[in-house]
Structures are given as structure tokens and as C-alpha cells.
Design a protein around this motif. Sequence first.
Motif, PDB file in Angstrom:
ATOM      1  N   ILE B  11     -10.663 -22.917   3.192  1.00 10.20           N
ATOM      2  CA  ILE B  11     -12.105 -22.986   2.923  1.00 10.20           C
ATOM      3  C   ILE B  11     -12.306 -23.059   1.420  1.00 10.20           C
ATOM      4  O   ILE B  11     -11.698 -22.299   0.670  1.00 10.20           O
ATOM      5  N   TYR B  13     -13.432 -22.552  -2.291  1.00  7.64           N
ATOM      6  CA  TYR B  13     -13.674 -21.227  -2.883  1.00  7.64           C
ATOM      7  C   TYR B  13     -15.142 -20.963  -3.148  1.00  7.64           C
ATOM      8  O   TYR B  13     -15.546 -19.816  -3.326  1.00  7.64           O
ATOM      9  N   VAL B  17     -18.281 -17.303   3.001  1.00  7.38           N
ATOM     10  CA  VAL B  17     -17.591 -17.199   4.296  1.00  7.38           C
ATOM     11  C   VAL B  17     -18.416 -16.351   5.268  1.00  7.38           C
ATOM     12  O   VAL B  17     -18.981 -15.335   4.883  1.00  7.38           O
ATOM     13  N   VAL B  26     -13.360 -16.095  11.120  1.00  5.62           N
ATOM     14  CA  VAL B  26     -14.483 -16.583  10.329  1.00  5.62           C
ATOM     15  C   VAL B  26     -14.836 -17.997  10.793  1.00  5.62           C
ATOM     16  O   VAL B  26     -14.007 -18.698  11.376  1.00  5.62           O
ATOM     17  N   GLN B 118      -1.059 -17.198  -4.146  1.00 10.89           N
ATOM     18  CA  GLN B 118      -1.853 -16.576  -3.091  1.00 10.89           C
ATOM     19  C   GLN B 118      -2.734 -17.643  -2.468  1.00 10.89           C
ATOM     20  O   GLN B 118      -3.289 -18.476  -3.180  1.00 10.89           O
ATOM     21  N   ILE B 120      -6.231 -18.355  -0.796  1.00 10.76           N
ATOM     22  CA  ILE B 120      -7.479 -17.584  -0.913  1.00 10.76           C
ATOM     23  C   ILE B 120      -8.148 -17.356   0.435  1.00 10.76           C
ATOM     24  O   ILE B 120      -9.221 -16.778   0.502  1.00 10.76           O
ATOM     25  N   ASP B 121      -7.523 -17.774   1.536  1.00  7.36           N
ATOM     26  CA  ASP B 121      -8.066 -17.416   2.851  1.00  7.36           C
ATOM     27  C   ASP B 121      -7.408 -16.130   3.374  1.00  7.36           C
ATOM     28  O   ASP B 121      -8.064 -15.124   3.589  1.00  7.36           O
ATOM     29  N   ASP B 122      -6.079 -16.137   3.524  1.00  7.22           N
ATOM     30  CA  ASP B 122      -5.426 -14.924   4.036  1.00  7.22           C
ATOM     31  C   ASP B 122      -5.143 -13.893   2.942  1.00  7.22           C
ATOM     32  O   ASP B 122      -4.826 -12.741   3.245  1.00  7.22           O
ATOM     33  N   ASP B 123      -5.239 -14.305   1.670  1.00  4.91           N
ATOM     34  CA  ASP B 123      -4.943 -13.406   0.547  1.00  4.91           C
ATOM     35  C   ASP B 123      -3.615 -12.657   0.751  1.00  4.91           C
ATOM     36  O   ASP B 123      -3.500 -11.480   0.398  1.00  4.91           O
ATOM     37  N   ALA B 124      -2.609 -13.328   1.304  1.00  4.47           N
ATOM     38  CA  ALA B 124      -1.365 -12.646   1.657  1.00  4.47           C
ATOM     39  C   ALA B 124      -0.448 -12.431   0.454  1.00  4.47           C
ATOM     40  O   ALA B 124       0.148 -11.386   0.290  1.00  4.47           O
TER      41      ALA B 124
END
Lengths: 317, 249
Positions: B11, B13, B17, B26, B118, B120-124
Motif C-alpha cells: 500500500i 505510504y 490504511v 486491512v 523493512q 511498510i505493510d508488515d513492518d517485519a
Amino acid sequence: MAILVYAEHDNGELSPATLNAVTAANLMGGDADVLVAGSGCGAVAEAAARVRGVAKVLVADDPALGAQLAENVAPLIAGMASGYSHIVAAATTTGKNVMPRAAALLDIQQVSDIVEVVSPDTFVRPIYAGNAMATVQSTDAVKIVTVRTTAFEAAETEGGSATVEAAPGAADAGLSTFEGAALSGNERPELITARVVISGGRGMQSGENFAMLEEVADILGAAVGASRAAVDSGYVPNDYQVGQTGKVVAPELYIAVGISGAIQHLAGMKDSKVIACINKDEEAPIFHIADFGLVADLFQAVPELKAELRNQGVQAR
Amino acid sequence: MKVLVPVKRVIDYNVKVRVKADRTGVDLANVKMSMNPFDEIAVEEAVRMKEAGAADEAVAVSLGPQQSQETLRTALAMGADRAIHVVHDGELEPLAVAKMLAGVVGEEAPDLVILGKQAIDDDANQTGQMLSGLLGWSQGTFVSKVDASDGAVRVVREVDGGLETVALRMPAVLTVDLRLNEPRYASLPNIMKARKKEIARKTPADLGVDTTPRLNTLRVEEPPKRQGGLKVGSVAELVDKLHNDAGVI
Ligand SMILES: Cc1cc2nc3c(=O)[nH]c(=O)nc-3n(C[C@H](O)[C@H](O)[C@H](O)COP(=O)(O)OP(=O)(O)OC[C@H]3O[C@@H](n4cnc5c(N)ncnc54)[C@H](O)[C@@H]3O)c2cc1C
Ligand SMILES: Nc1ncnc2c1ncn2[C@@H]1O[C@H](COP(=O)(O)O)[C@@H](O)[C@H]1O
């Protein structure tokens, strides 16, 4: 089963982030063992042994671990996993660097940056810059978890009496060499643990102007932070950045100065207890989440703030 | 030198969301999607290495649904030479992504893999480190400076305390931070040219990877809302409120 916490330290001192990780580990299921991997790190091991909630400290003291390079530390952690139900670290740059590598060696899907322990296998973590909170259940035999430090109390640094034992030996993988660090350490409190944080954004216009914020910070005993725009513009070093991709802070008071309040910035500070902001644009999104917003030119308001704090006799706590 | 750049479709930035009413995730319907911003920085770095003569080929790879091809076209328009699309519908966890990337590395034999630090959706913030571990390679995470020459790469890493310099043996995996470079916009002629570049297709099965998730997402919820919005009229009032009402100073 027991839980292993990977300690963060600089071979001399145990980092406060480890204390938050110990608390999270305790919530997952009782006392934790702490792995101190480093070189000449005996004092860290002793400090870890005194932390409440720690059962046993395992020390891997080896020159190959001096800089805690992920290539050398991850195999050590992976080799110790079989005795543990969980392996936990703080979601700091240290934990983020090492833990996923250890997880991959173990064929485990890590759960990153948790803010809540729901049950031993279920955790809450923010996704999409904290715009959504996901509750996830791990099906892996060993849970590998990194912990958002601001979401868990620090374990007490005294009151524990853990045993200290040697961890299995380590080796230098020969893949990488630590050449040096340029740490911007200053006299002020650490951003992540400070009781008060004052941050500046693009509105500060220059690095020199951050001196204004530092003067206020000195009065309040605050740490100084920044938005990405201020860091990108070279006003302040990278480690000042608060946000989705910088540091996450949750102080009692966060003061945002000349910061618009982009979601990526809010992700790093919206769990602060009280938020104040100074911005000349009354439409700036930061006002929506600020408890106390002041529409003003910062070049007038910040010096005034300093004077007013002095007038009212406010002092650092 | 050959560089592989994994790029993820996420998605955009700028999009606000929204959590779905049934709390399963989401809302992705009719939402603007873009290349993960960190991956743009990774592509830019690979292209600059080519322009500087340090690299001779940059290959972009994306794992995801059919539309990931758009993300790969963006990478090609920025200057990647060719692209690989591993087609997969539904969620992918970093471990599965890392395993498939390891498979692609096995076929492509790059000297460097440059990822975003990183998504920016799962921020894993996991995939690069996992890939490096699976390959037994060196890793340079959160890098803001890269200097690659014969057989070695020196990186500056952004860490919580400041900056670190680490020398890595090649082949190496890097994950990039925001300050490494400023990604270019693809020019119209380059966008046109990119249409002709090759995108190879693969499946997780081709790479022998089981993509079954290890994490069950039980629910996705809105974060607690803050009650903000109060304005004060002066600095004196601000100090008074913080001191006497909120008691935080
Ligand atoms: C992948 C990605 C990751 C990101 N990660 C982060 C992150 O971790 N942290 C982060 O902060 N950002 C991050 N960002 C950037 C974010 O989107 C915003 O661009 C950034 O936060 C804006 O910084 P700012 O508020 O300082 O600047 P701006 O948005 O330019 O706002 C400046 C503000 O200052 C005010 N101002 C100007 N002059 C004055 C004055 N004299 N007096 C008072 N007010 C004044 C203006 O009214 C304005 O509201 C990220 C972006 C991306 C794409
Ligand atoms: N589906 C994917 N396709 C290609 N690259 C990916 C994918 N998922 C993750 N990556 C890469 O891994 C990085 C880190 O992602 P993550 O570990 O999910 O935060 C991203 O910036 C990408 O470079």
C-alpha cells in the motif's frame, strides 16, 4: 519450558532495553534465562544476574562476539534453542539485526515488535505504521519474538539472584569485520527511556536552531528527538529519528516542535502519555493527536517556553 | 558484479490504511499500491552501482500477485536490466520470502542482494537477515553508505546509538536505510523502454518452497484512538496546563 532472553549491552553495561524484554519473557511463562554474548562482558553478566525475573545467566565470552556481529551470534543462539520454548530480544537495532538470522537458521517465523503477550503463543503487534494492530498466533515449536520496549515495564535491576554459567562456545564465521562506531552519545537521557522528549522537525530550519530545543531539554531533563525530515536535512544525526522506521518512544510528555505529524512520525510517538505541539499551521495533523496544541511561530514560542519554565520554577525530575 | 534487488508491492505510504469491518485484515480494495519505499532506495543503489561501473547487471525480483509486475516495471524503468516474478496470491511471511529468494540466488548467483530494511505493510524487518542466514552469507543491515569493490563491501549502518562501519566478505546481503540515497523518478522514455524488458515467471513450487504461513492472524483491529485536539492560547497557558493539569513537568 524455559525462556531465553538475548541481552543487549556494550560489553560494559547491560542495556535498559533488556529489562523490558525480561518483563515480556516473564509474561510468556515465568523466569527467563539471559544470554550475554560478548567479549570481556563479565560485568554485564553480573548485572543481568541481579535482575528480578532472571533464573540463569549464560555467558558466551569470546573475542569473536565482541561486536556482536549477527553472523557470529545467530549460530550461537540457534544452537541453544532446543532447551527453550521462546527466544526473546528487544526490538532495537541489535535485536532486529541478530534475531531474524537466528530464526532462519532454526526454520522459525519470527514475530517482530510485539506490544502485548496475549498467551504464550499469541501476541499483538502493530502493522502499517501502527494504523492496525494484528493478533497473531505462532505455530512454530520455538517462538522467536522481538519486543517493543516501550510496551513493557522494565524489570527491576535488583532483587534477582540468578546463577551465572558458561554458554556453549562461539566461533568467528569469518564473514564480516567490525571496523568502528561513531556513536553520537551525549549527556542527555536516552531517547527511548527518557521521561520527557522534545523533538524538532523541518520547521527548525537548521541544526543550529536545535540549540533552542536543547536548552528547553536541559530544563526539563528531556531527550531530544527529530522527524525524518530533520534528520534527512542533516540538522541532527540519524539516531534522533522518531517514527515508523526510527525509534519508538512513549514518554510521559512528548513535545513536537515544527513537526507536521505524518503517520510515519506518529507511529513512533503516539503512545506517549501526554503530547504537546508547537506549529504555526493550525491545520497540521499533529494537532489532532496533541493534548495541548499551540498555534505559534516556534522561533518566538520556544524561547518564550524556556523563559516561562524558568518563571514558573519548573525543574527536571 | 551482479546485483539482485527484491522489491515488494505494498500500500502506498501516503494512503490512510483502514481496518476491515470483519477484523480479518486491512482494506486493499481500490487502494493505491506502490513499490515499498525502502526497495526504491535499493533499486536506486543497484542502478548507481551499474552507472559507476561497479556492477554490470541489476536484476529485480518480486514475489506476489499478478500486479507485482507493475512494481517490477517500475524497477525496470529505474534502470534494472531484467526482472523475475514469483507468482503467489495471498499472504507471504518473511521466512517463506527469504527461502524463495535463496532459491532465486541459487539460480542467479549474484554477488550482492540489496533489500529494503523493512516493508511498510508488515513492518517485519526480517527478510534480508533471514536470507543472509539461509545462504550463510555476510549481512549489512540498515545501511546508509555502501562501498563495494573487489570481493568486499564496506557499509555504514544506522544503529540506535549512531553509526557503525562493518566490512563484509562478498557475496553479501544488504538491507538499506532511508539515508542511503534519493531514488530517481523514472523518465517517460525509460518507462517506455522498460515495457520491452524481460520479466521471467516462476512459482513457489518451481523454487521448492512451502509457503504455508506459520503465524495465524487471529484478528486485525484499529489501534486505540487518542483524544487530542485541545488548543492553548499562549506559551504561559501551555506551561500551566503541563505543570498543573497534566502534572508531567
Ligand atoms: C518509508 C518512509 C518511512 C518514514 N519514516 C519516518 C520516520 O520514522 N519518522 C518520521 O518522522 N518521518 C518518517 N517518514 C517521513 C514522513 O512521511 C514525513 O515526511 C516527515 O515526518 C515530515 O517531517 P516534518 O514533520 O518535520 O516536516 P514537514 O511535514 O515539512 O512539516 C514541517 C512542519 O513545521 C511547521 N513549521 C514550519 N515552520 C515553522 C515555524 N517557524 N514555527 C512553527 N511551525 C513551523 C509547518 O507548519 C509543518 O507542519 C517516512 C517516510 C517514508 C516514505
Ligand atoms: N514479497 C516480496 N517480494 C520481494 N521482496 C520482498 C517481499 N517481501 C519482502 N521483500 C524484501 O524484504 C524487505 C524487508 O521486508 P520485511 O522483512 O517484510 O520487512 C523488503 O524491503 C523487500 O526488499
